[in-house]
Design an enzyme around this catalytic site. Structure first.
Site, mmCIF file in Angstrom:
data_model
loop_
_atom_site.group_PDB
_atom_site.id
_atom_site.type_symbol
_atom_site.label_atom_id
_atom_site.label_comp_id
_atom_site.label_asym_id
_atom_site.label_seq_id
_atom_site.Cartn_x
_atom_site.Cartn_y
_atom_site.Cartn_z
ATOM 1 N N HIS A 3 -20.194 24.475 -26.580
ATOM 2 C CA HIS A 3 -19.844 24.669 -28.056
ATOM 3 C C HIS A 3 -19.721 23.702 -28.567
ATOM 4 C CE1 HIS A 3 -16.123 26.315 -30.260
ATOM 5 N NE2 HIS A 3 -16.514 25.656 -30.656
ATOM 6 N N GLU A 4 -19.626 22.023 -28.398
ATOM 7 C CA GLU A 4 -19.833 21.433 -29.926
ATOM 8 C C GLU A 4 -21.187 21.191 -29.500
ATOM 9 O OE1 GLU A 4 -17.764 20.632 -31.541
ATOM 10 O OE2 GLU A 4 -15.728 21.255 -29.634
ATOM 11 N N HIS B 264 -21.950 23.338 -32.472
ATOM 12 C CA HIS B 264 -22.738 23.015 -33.694
ATOM 13 C C HIS B 264 -22.869 22.243 -34.262
ATOM 14 C CE1 HIS B 264 -17.995 24.744 -34.519
ATOM 15 N NE2 HIS B 264 -17.827 24.300 -33.842
ATOM 16 N N HIS C 97 -26.679 23.438 -34.848
ATOM 17 C CA HIS C 97 -26.260 24.658 -36.239
ATOM 18 C C HIS C 97 -26.705 23.478 -37.851
ATOM 19 C CE1 HIS C 97 -23.830 27.661 -38.428
ATOM 20 N NE2 HIS C 97 -25.108 27.528 -39.208
#
Length: 605
Positions: free
Chosen positions: A393-394, A397, A400
């Protein structure tokens, strides 16, 4: 499960390879201090432009260039400071450094406070003339358009200076919560599965809730909420202070509500928020059905709130070291292409991740960084499936941020909060499909389906419940009602009962959960976890079905930054969040996975 008498390591005991390499930003604290002093000398230069922006296109362009340059430098300064502080919140040196960085940001905001009012005074006609006279200014056209769009909510120069100066004071409630929650709060020793006394921490709490033994789960649950209950008046005071800040800022900026103000920052219609809450409330039957399934599988006469995290599938060991987690993530995200996966590998190799829990370290996990730095990830590693997905998940980020900063100039080198959770959750969705596909073991498949359903429960149902609570307490304060500990607990408990249904005992302690949620200080942030999840489910599905065309659209989305409004950026990627449809599609996925689990359970049983 933590070992008996295992004490948390101190920061200097953590292996260097498991820490983030912040030396890539500033080699030493002394170098950071030198940059702080240099920036203090640069900030007064803004006064040279005050009252002169309308004089010429050159003058405006020169000011915007200076603003970008100083903002970029301050971004690096603050990023280094807050991450050094977060790695050990008890370290007085980094407490001071973080405070100095925050103070400089306040000074910078104050120095720039004349800019927006002067641009508004120019009017759009003058700006159009400037674009013609100096084509380089067109680079800032979208950013300047954002200012003129919010014209009715921008105050006079004097008022903007006052708000900038007072921001450090009004932000104190959130800071106090952080210090109490991360540095000062101490949980009691509790017994693990072997009956041995272990220190309970934020990071270890989930491990106890995953225990097979109800007594272990119950003891940890009661220990956590007993601790929060001891400080409940303080937590009510800090949360009330944060809500009052949000409502105050909205009122003085001529908004009808704090929610309207928060969503307007990204040009998000309030209907997006209402659509989410309505769509999820319409399908709470799915949540109740999942809770009933959990009660049935666990064979419990009474299902309690502390029974929600223990795996439904027993005798399945899905434990992962940090190294093993890296391997699964690299394989699971392969559909996004070699370049994407290669950049994740670069992050592992170049120490983007601060892996282990230590005394004083901020709880939870996040991705941070600034324009001109690597992305960085804070973890508190526990060797379980949940942490594997959290890391994935991180990394969403972080990638991105990596793509955005690589492809956009500074002014557009970040992305809005509204799309922030899309990339992270898309990673999770792809990783989930990979993990389910690569196993032929029915029990492992059930374990992963359970994990997916739990993730959905936490990301869509729970965050929507948080969003409802957040809106309720802001409305109560706006109406002049006091946010007392009893009132906050009463409202939260009622929502919890509605969302989880009658098949579970809503333990009295769960009413206190609001006290431990840092996101309630973020000003209407949490709803975006749910909307982002829905968008991510749609994009992940497109990537797996369409392959390269969908991957290309997705990578373009990652590269777009804030060069366009977030709703429009997502539309180009293939998702329209102004419609309920993506939320309903996500709920359909939940129902399909729930049905798959019910069917597989019947087969296994």
């Amino acid at each position: 499960m933590a070992k008996a008498n295992q004490k948390l390591q101190t920061r200097d005991e953590v292996a260097i390879e498991n820490t983030w390499r912040l030396e890539d930003i500033f080699i030493t604290d002394e170098e950071w201090q030198a940059e702080l002093e240099a920036l203090k000398k640069v900030i007064p230069k803004f006064t040279e432009y005050q009252g002169k922006l309308a004089a010429s296109a050159d003058q405006l362009y020169s000011l915007l260039i200076l603003q970008d340059e100083v903002s970029e430098r301050i971004g690096k300064l603050y990023t280094y400071a807050h991450m050094r502080y977060d790695q050990d919140t008890t370290n007085s040196i980094y407490q001071a450094i973080n405070s100095k960085a925050e103070n400089l940001i306040t000074q910078f905001s104050s120095a720039m406070s004349f800019i927006v009012p002067e641009i508004l005074d120019m009017g759009e006609k003058t700006l159009e003339t400037f674009y013609e006279k100096k084509p380089e200014l067109k680079h800032y056209q979208h950013a300047l358009g954002e200012i003129t769009r919010q014209k009715e909510h921008i105050l006079s120069e004097k008022e903007e200076v006052l708000l900038a100066e007072v921001s450090e004071v009004t932000g104190n409630a959130a800071q106090t919560f952080g210090m109490l929650n991360n540095a000062d709060l101490r949980f009691p020793m509790v017994k693990n599965d072997d009956g041995e006394e272990v220190e309970l921490t934020h990071g270890r709490y989930i491990n106890f809730l995953e225990s097979d033994k109800p007594k272990v789960r119950r003891e940890a649950f009661k220990a956590v909420y007993g601790t929060y209950g001891s400080y409940i008046n303080t937590f009510a005071s800090t949360l009330s202070g944060a809500v009052k800040k949000h409502n105050f800022n909205a009122k003085v900026r001529n908004y009808d509500s704090a929610r309207q103000a928060a969503l307007d920052n990204n040009n998000i219609p309030e209907t997006v928020y209402d659509n989410l809450v309505e769509a999820v409330n319409d399908r709470l039957d799915l949540m109740h059905r999942y809770v009933a399934l959990r009660k049935r599988v666990l064979k419990l006469d009474e299902l309690h709130m502390y029974d929600l995290y223990t795996p439904l599938v027993k005798d399945v060991s899905m434990k992962y070291s940090y190294t093993e987690a890296q391997e699964h993530i690299l394989k699971g995200l392969a559909p996004l292409g070699e370049e994407y996966v290669g950049r994740i590998q670069e992050g592992f190799t170049n120490r983007w991740v601060d892996v282990e829990e230590n005394k004083g370290k901020r709880s939870g996990a996040y991705s941070s960084g600034a324009y001109g730095t690597n992305p960085y990830i804070l973890m508190n590693w526990q060797s379980n499936l949940n942490n594997l997905f959290t890391l994935g998940h991180e990394l969403g980020h972080s990638l991105h941020s990596y793509y955005t900063r690589e492809n956009q100039a500074f002014r557009y080198g970040d992305y809005s909060i509204f799309v922030a959770e899309v990339a992270s959750t898309c990673n999770e969705s792809l990783l989930n499909e990979y993990m389910i596909e690569q196993t032929n073991d029915d029990k492992e498949k059930l374990f992963l389906l359970n994990h997916f359903l739990e993730g959905f429960r936490g990301t869509v149902f729970r965050q929507t419940m948080f969003a409802e609570f957040e809106h309720i307490i802001h409305q109560l304060d706006q109406k002049g009602e006091a946010l007392t500990p009893d009132k906050l607990t009463e409202e939260y408990y009622a929502l919890n009962k509605k969302y989880f249904g009658d098949e579970i005992v809503s333990d009295e302690e769960i009413g206190l959960e609001w006290a431990r949620i840092p996101h309630f200080y973020y000003n209407y942030y949490v709803y975006q976890y749910a909307t982002g999840y829905a968008a991510a489910q749609s994009l992940a599905s497109q990537i797996l079905k369409e392959k390269q065309p969908a991957v290309d659209r997705y990578l373009d989305f990652l590269k777009a930054g804030s060069s366009d409004y977030p709703i429009e950026v997502l539309k180009k990627a293939g998702v329209d969040m102004t419609d309920k449809q993506p939320i309903l599609q996500a709920l359909d996925v939940f129902e399909a996975k729930l049905k798959e689990m019910e069917t597989l359970l019947d087969k296994v049983e």
